[in-house]
Design a protein around this motif. Structure first.
Motif, mmCIF file in Angstrom:
data_model
loop_
_atom_site.group_PDB
_atom_site.id
_atom_site.type_symbol
_atom_site.label_atom_id
_atom_site.label_comp_id
_atom_site.label_asym_id
_atom_site.label_seq_id
_atom_site.Cartn_x
_atom_site.Cartn_y
_atom_site.Cartn_z
ATOM 1 N N MET A 1 0.854 -1.190 0.000
ATOM 2 C CA MET A 1 0.000 0.000 0.000
ATOM 3 C C MET A 1 0.888 1.238 0.000
ATOM 4 S SD MET A 1 -2.957 1.160 2.690
ATOM 5 C CE MET A 1 -3.974 -0.220 2.228
ATOM 6 N N THR A 2 0.584 2.221 -0.887
ATOM 7 C CA THR A 2 1.368 3.448 -0.995
ATOM 8 C C THR A 2 0.910 4.445 0.066
ATOM 9 O OG1 THR A 2 1.569 3.101 -3.367
ATOM 10 C CG2 THR A 2 2.059 5.303 -2.535
ATOM 11 N N THR A 3 1.881 5.032 0.801
ATOM 12 C CA THR A 3 1.534 6.019 1.834
ATOM 13 C C THR A 3 1.576 7.405 1.240
ATOM 14 O OG1 THR A 3 3.829 6.200 2.553
ATOM 15 C CG2 THR A 3 2.454 4.532 3.635
ATOM 16 N N LEU A 4 0.847 8.311 1.883
ATOM 17 C CA LEU A 4 0.745 9.674 1.365
ATOM 18 C C LEU A 4 2.094 10.375 1.367
ATOM 19 C CD1 LEU A 4 -1.033 11.958 0.360
ATOM 20 C CD2 LEU A 4 -1.519 12.560 2.730
ATOM 21 N N THR A 5 2.870 10.168 2.419
ATOM 22 C CA THR A 5 4.157 10.867 2.532
ATOM 23 C C THR A 5 5.149 10.391 1.492
ATOM 24 O OG1 THR A 5 4.838 9.232 4.193
ATOM 25 C CG2 THR A 5 3.849 11.282 4.994
ATOM 26 N N ALA A 6 4.975 9.187 0.964
ATOM 27 C CA ALA A 6 5.931 8.638 0.002
ATOM 28 C C ALA A 6 5.625 9.050 -1.423
ATOM 29 C CB ALA A 6 5.950 7.106 0.112
ATOM 30 N N LEU A 7 4.486 9.704 -1.659
ATOM 31 C CA LEU A 7 4.087 10.058 -3.012
ATOM 32 C C LEU A 7 4.801 11.319 -3.484
ATOM 33 C CD1 LEU A 7 0.214 9.489 -2.885
ATOM 34 C CD2 LEU A 7 1.942 8.020 -3.932
ATOM 35 N N THR A 8 5.246 11.299 -4.743
ATOM 36 C CA THR A 8 5.810 12.491 -5.368
ATOM 37 C C THR A 8 4.668 13.331 -5.936
ATOM 38 O OG1 THR A 8 6.015 11.414 -7.515
ATOM 39 C CG2 THR A 8 7.867 11.171 -5.979
ATOM 40 N N ARG A 9 4.970 14.535 -6.342
ATOM 41 C CA ARG A 9 3.932 15.391 -6.916
ATOM 42 C C ARG A 9 3.354 14.796 -8.203
ATOM 43 N NH1 ARG A 9 3.102 20.327 -4.957
ATOM 44 N NH2 ARG A 9 2.390 21.098 -6.988
ATOM 45 N N PRO A 10 4.182 14.245 -9.099
ATOM 46 C CA PRO A 10 3.597 13.594 -10.286
ATOM 47 C C PRO A 10 2.696 12.416 -9.923
ATOM 48 C CG PRO A 10 5.915 14.067 -10.654
ATOM 49 C CD PRO A 10 5.649 14.338 -9.208
ATOM 50 N N GLN A 11 3.073 11.657 -8.870
ATOM 51 C CA GLN A 11 2.231 10.539 -8.457
ATOM 52 C C GLN A 11 0.891 11.026 -7.905
ATOM 53 O OE1 GLN A 11 5.059 8.563 -5.824
ATOM 54 N NE2 GLN A 11 5.057 6.775 -7.180
ATOM 55 N N LYS A 12 0.926 12.135 -7.165
ATOM 56 C CA LYS A 12 -0.328 12.682 -6.646
ATOM 57 C C LYS A 12 -1.215 13.155 -7.800
ATOM 58 C CE LYS A 12 1.577 14.167 -2.184
ATOM 59 N NZ LYS A 12 1.874 15.336 -1.310
ATOM 60 N N ALA A 13 -0.598 13.786 -8.792
ATOM 61 C CA ALA A 13 -1.361 14.235 -9.951
ATOM 62 C C ALA A 13 -1.954 13.047 -10.696
ATOM 63 C CB ALA A 13 -0.474 15.062 -10.883
ATOM 64 N N ALA A 14 -1.161 11.973 -10.839
ATOM 65 C CA ALA A 14 -1.647 10.772 -11.504
ATOM 66 C C ALA A 14 -2.796 10.138 -10.731
ATOM 67 C CB ALA A 14 -0.502 9.758 -11.661
ATOM 68 N N ALA A 15 -2.689 10.160 -9.407
ATOM 69 C CA ALA A 15 -3.741 9.594 -8.572
ATOM 70 C C ALA A 15 -5.058 10.326 -8.782
ATOM 71 C CB ALA A 15 -3.337 9.648 -7.098
#
Length: 338
Positions: A1-15
């Protein structure tokens, strides 16, 4: 499971794009530059399941408004699908450079029609070992008649718990449904495809059920001596008119409630007293008096073939009700001892 703190900005945008769904995301993608799209794709490929609470926080960061959140299981596959339907292969090649872009494979067809073809007892046994909520979800996806047949094979406590959950069940998220589908496909349907001999057992049983009791016992003995595999499966489908006393009282009442007094009277012509009593005890008082009066007049002039046909009709009706889950046929041990 991916945690919020580990996400990069591109990953957040993709999400967020994945959560928006294909129509809205497709319109937005046209406003990204090639290097931005490349970063989005690479970020999406590293995504795993994101908790709903984290997704809401991501959305809040971007100050966007969404009417419905979406589960992010298999985010990379969903992003590939969005991009594939929005951009041409040439555009994808230009974005990804020398990296090969693979079109997301089509998802397998729904498994619910295949589940409905399984023996109700087989599916019922499988679901009884699962959580009641899972069983409720599966049965809610089946046709009403198929779901009812499966429920009737289960113990009353389990049956009641599942029905209670079916009544209160809300809309099932696609992500949850896909997880359950995958589990059923791998642990149930795959076994049925590799070793489902129930159809063969039913064919053999239908042939044997046409035989008289002495002939049937002789054939079954020959099959045992020949080492026929899974013979218990065939035996569990066998039933003759003489086996009626082995049914429970409740099963006999249910059976004869749907049969005419004329048919029952004809079948009881010349039957042993114990067999006759087991049948009459499952019939209403008025019908019983009528049948006893007819039997008291004797069987002169009535063809034996007609009597045997009537008995076969009742045996077939018993087998049909059993297959529909109304009750269980006597066990093989009971049949052998009879």
């Amino acid at each position: 499971m991916t945690t919020l703190t580990a996400l990069t900005r591109p990953q957040k945008a993709a999400a967020i794009l994945v959560a928006m769904g294909k129509p809205s995301a497709s319109r937005l993608l046209k406003f990204f530059k090639q290097e931005e799209l490349k970063a989005l794709i690479e970020g999406a490929r590293l995504l795993r399941t994101i908790p709903q609470s984290d997704l809401e926080r991501i959305v809040a960061e971007f100050e966007a408004e969404f009417t419905e959140g979406a589960g992010l299981l298999d985010s990379a596959d969903r992003m590939d699908t969005i991009l594939n339907e929005s951009l041409s292969p040439e555009e994808m090649s230009a974005i990804m450079g020398d990296k090969k872009f693979e079109v997301a494979p089509e998802r397998p067809q729904p498994i619910w029609p295949d589940l409905e073809k399984l023996e109700p007892a087989r599916l019922g046994t499988f679901l009884a070992s699962e959580h009641a909520q899972t069983a409720a979800m599966v049965l809610s996806k089946l046709a009403p008649q198929a779901a009812a047949n499966v429920l009737l094979t289960m113990a009353k406590p389990m049956r009641g718990e599942i029905i209670k959950r079916m009544v209160t069940m809300a809309t099932i998220p696609d992500a949850a449904a896909k997880i359950v589908e995958s589990q059923l496909r791998s642990s149930l349907l795959s076994q049925a495809a590799t070793k489902d001999i129930s159809a063969g057992q039913a064919r053999v049983a239908s042939v044997l059920n046409e035989m008289d009791k002495p002939q049937l016992e002789e054939v079954m003995q020959d099959l045992e001596e020949a080492g026929t595999p899974d013979l218990d499966g065939v035996r569990s489908r066998l039933f003759a008119f003489d086996d009626l006393p082995l049914l429970t009282q409740k099963a006999r009442v249910l059976l004869f409630d749907g049969l005419s007094t004329e048919l029952v009277t004809l079948a009881l012509r010349g039957a042993p007293p114990a067999l006759t009593e087991s049948v009459l005890s499952a019939i209403g008082a008025r019908s019983r008096r009528m049948i006893e009066a007819e039997l008291g007049q004797g069987s002169e002039g009535i063809a034996l073939a007609d009597i045997m046909t009537a008995r076969k009709t009742i045996a077939v009706a018993t087998i049909r009700l059993s297959r529909e889950g109304a009750f269980e046929l006597p066990s093989s041990t009971q049949n052998a001892a009879a």
